[in-house]
Design a protein around this motif. Structure first.
Motif, PDB file in Angstrom:
ATOM      1  N   TYR A  68       0.838  -1.199   0.000  1.00 41.84           N
ATOM      2  CA  TYR A  68       0.000   0.000   0.000  1.00 41.84           C
ATOM      3  C   TYR A  68       0.880   1.258   0.000  1.00 41.84           C
ATOM      4  O   TYR A  68       0.964   1.973   1.003  1.00 41.84           O
ATOM      5  N   PRO A  69       1.542   1.532  -1.110  1.00 43.50           N
ATOM      6  CA  PRO A  69       2.496   2.649  -1.155  1.00 43.50           C
ATOM      7  C   PRO A  69       1.853   4.016  -0.969  1.00 43.50           C
ATOM      8  O   PRO A  69       2.558   4.969  -0.612  1.00 43.50           O
ATOM      9  N   ASP A  70       0.549   4.135  -1.205  1.00 47.24           N
ATOM     10  CA  ASP A  70      -0.111   5.429  -1.045  1.00 47.24           C
ATOM     11  C   ASP A  70      -0.621   5.659   0.375  1.00 47.24           C
ATOM     12  O   ASP A  70      -1.105   6.748   0.692  1.00 47.24           O
ATOM     13  N   ASP A  71      -0.553   4.650   1.210  1.00 52.49           N
ATOM     14  CA  ASP A  71      -0.987   4.808   2.595  1.00 52.49           C
ATOM     15  C   ASP A  71       0.077   5.574   3.376  1.00 52.49           C
ATOM     16  O   ASP A  71       1.280   5.448   3.114  1.00 52.49           O
ATOM     17  N   THR A  82       0.697  12.543   7.266  1.00 53.98           N
ATOM     18  CA  THR A  82      -0.581  11.937   6.896  1.00 53.98           C
ATOM     19  C   THR A  82      -1.321  12.715   5.815  1.00 53.98           C
ATOM     20  O   THR A  82      -2.404  12.301   5.398  1.00 53.98           O
ATOM     21  N   GLN A  83      -0.775  13.810   5.351  1.00 58.84           N
ATOM     22  CA  GLN A  83      -1.501  14.705   4.448  1.00 58.84           C
ATOM     23  C   GLN A  83      -1.933  13.994   3.158  1.00 58.84           C
ATOM     24  O   GLN A  83      -1.129  13.387   2.456  1.00 58.84           O
ATOM     25  N   GLY A  84      -3.230  14.068   2.880  1.00 57.13           N
ATOM     26  CA  GLY A  84      -3.776  13.541   1.637  1.00 57.13           C
ATOM     27  C   GLY A  84      -4.027  12.049   1.608  1.00 57.13           C
ATOM     28  O   GLY A  84      -4.531  11.532   0.613  1.00 57.13           O
ATOM     29  N   ALA A  85      -3.711  11.333   2.686  1.00 55.91           N
ATOM     30  CA  ALA A  85      -3.864   9.879   2.698  1.00 55.91           C
ATOM     31  C   ALA A  85      -5.239   9.479   3.217  1.00 55.91           C
ATOM     32  O   ALA A  85      -5.684   9.985   4.249  1.00 55.91           O
ATOM     33  N   THR A  86      -5.891   8.571   2.508  1.00 53.41           N
ATOM     34  CA  THR A  86      -7.161   8.020   2.987  1.00 53.41           C
ATOM     35  C   THR A  86      -6.933   7.077   4.150  1.00 53.41           C
ATOM     36  O   THR A  86      -7.661   7.104   5.150  1.00 53.41           O
ATOM     37  N   VAL A 113      -5.073   1.172  12.145  1.00 53.28           N
ATOM     38  CA  VAL A 113      -5.282   1.775  10.831  1.00 53.28           C
ATOM     39  C   VAL A 113      -6.488   2.688  10.906  1.00 53.28           C
ATOM     40  O   VAL A 113      -7.554   2.309  11.409  1.00 53.28           O
ATOM     41  N   LEU A 114      -6.300   3.914  10.412  1.00 53.94           N
ATOM     42  CA  LEU A 114      -7.385   4.881  10.305  1.00 53.94           C
ATOM     43  C   LEU A 114      -7.838   4.979   8.858  1.00 53.94           C
ATOM     44  O   LEU A 114      -7.003   4.949   7.940  1.00 53.94           O
ATOM     45  N   CYS A 115      -9.134   5.082   8.645  1.00 54.21           N
ATOM     46  CA  CYS A 115      -9.693   5.337   7.326  1.00 54.21           C
ATOM     47  C   CYS A 115     -10.481   6.632   7.390  1.00 54.21           C
ATOM     48  O   CYS A 115     -11.423   6.752   8.183  1.00 54.21           O
ATOM     49  N   GLU A 116     -10.048   7.613   6.604  1.00 57.11           N
ATOM     50  CA  GLU A 116     -10.698   8.926   6.583  1.00 57.11           C
ATOM     51  C   GLU A 116     -10.841   9.492   7.991  1.00 57.11           C
ATOM     52  O   GLU A 116     -11.870  10.030   8.365  1.00 57.11           O
ATOM     53  N   GLY A 117      -9.789   9.341   8.788  1.00 60.84           N
ATOM     54  CA  GLY A 117      -9.727   9.937  10.111  1.00 60.84           C
ATOM     55  C   GLY A 117     -10.383   9.147  11.219  1.00 60.84           C
ATOM     56  O   GLY A 117     -10.410   9.592  12.372  1.00 60.84           O
ATOM     57  N   GLU A 118     -10.889   7.951  10.922  1.00 58.38           N
ATOM     58  CA  GLU A 118     -11.549   7.130  11.929  1.00 58.38           C
ATOM     59  C   GLU A 118     -10.764   5.838  12.135  1.00 58.38           C
ATOM     60  O   GLU A 118     -10.383   5.173  11.166  1.00 58.38           O
TER      61      GLU A 118
END
Length: 270
Positions: A68-71, A82-86, A113-118
């Motif tokens: 998951y290189p974009d995480d 964390t900027q811009g990461a889902t 692991v957080l998804c969209e801040g949760e």
């Protein structure tokens, strides 16, 4: 959460368990030769880090980047953006380093692991006892293949409360709680790893867990575990908790309210 992101989160949940096991195996290898470790101090003499911490964190970050290189990844030892990461992974390669370097078994690998801040995934791996605590939002909490549940205590004297103290806040924040707890016939335990203690609370081994200030890499796994085990927690991520840290309180609903009533900084626990 959309069906696509649900599928993506499920995949990360499975991979987080794999990573935790691999990291715990690596950490345990270091543990078996701990006399040779190079150890440094961070903020104070009780805040230690070893080459094992950095090596295991590098392994975790490498494994995440491979799939998951974009995480984004926030590590205790290396930080992160964390900027811009889902999806954001929050990791502590060895929670309980002081125990680790002194030959005590109270340490673990801690991942969330957080998804969209949760916070949606929590994993705590204890290689000394071959126990993997893991939870995914909406899917319950587990220790290895066994479902776990929060303790059903209705009063503070019905079990042990997990506690820890932090040099980042005045000692009165925990001593006042201990005074109130023992006055009601309660007992407490401190083992040196907040992530592992909170996992034990989610598994019903303790009636709850409290720490006046906790960093996100130690707190978030236990928060997910406790919520999925049927308990409740404070809103840890409020007031920029991901960057600054916050108090942590987790227990079943009845015990939560009783502990909260004894805590000085209860305004932060709403």
């Amino acid at each position: 959460m959309s069906s696509a992101s649900t599928s993506e989160t499920d995949a990360r949940y499975r991979y987080a368990c794999e990573i935790a096991r691999a990291a715990a195996s690596r950490a345990y290898s270091w543990y078996q030769q701990r006399q040779k470790l190079v150890v440094e101090h961070k903020r104070d003499l009780q805040d230690v880090v070893s080459e094992a911490d950095r090596n295991v964190e590098d392994l975790i970050k490498t494994l995440i980047a491979e799939r998951y290189p974009d995480d984004a990844v926030i590590g205790e030892e290396s930080g992160g953006n964390t900027q811009g990461a889902t999806y954001v992974w929050v990791v502590d390669p060895i929670d309980g380093t002081a125990c680790f370097i002194n030959g005590l078994h109270n340490w673990c690998v801690s991942l969330a692991v957080l998804c969209e801040g949760e916070a949606v995934i929590g994993v705590v791996c204890d290689p000394n006892h071959q126990e993997l605590f893991h939870a995914r939002q909406g899917q319950g909490a587990w220790m290895n293949e066994t479902r776990i549940h929060a303790h059903n205590a209705q009063h503070l004297n019905e079990g042990l409360l997990g506690l820890s103290n932090s040099s980042r806040v005045p000692s009165e924040s925990v001593t006042s709680l201990i005074t109130g707890l023992t006055a009601q016939g309660g007992m407490f335990i401190r083992i040196g790893s907040g992530a592992l203690t909170s996992a034990w609370a989610a598994a019903g081994r303790l009636i709850g867990y409290y720490e006046a200030h906790m960093n996100p890499w130690d707190s978030l796994p236990g928060i997910v575990l406790m919520r999925e085990a049927g308990g409740v927690t404070n809103d840890y991520l409020r007031n920029d908790g991901l960057k600054k840290g916050n108090p942590v309180l987790l227990a079943n609903a009845a015990i939560y309210q009783q502990i909260k009533a004894l805590v000085d900084n209860s305004a932060l626990l709403d």
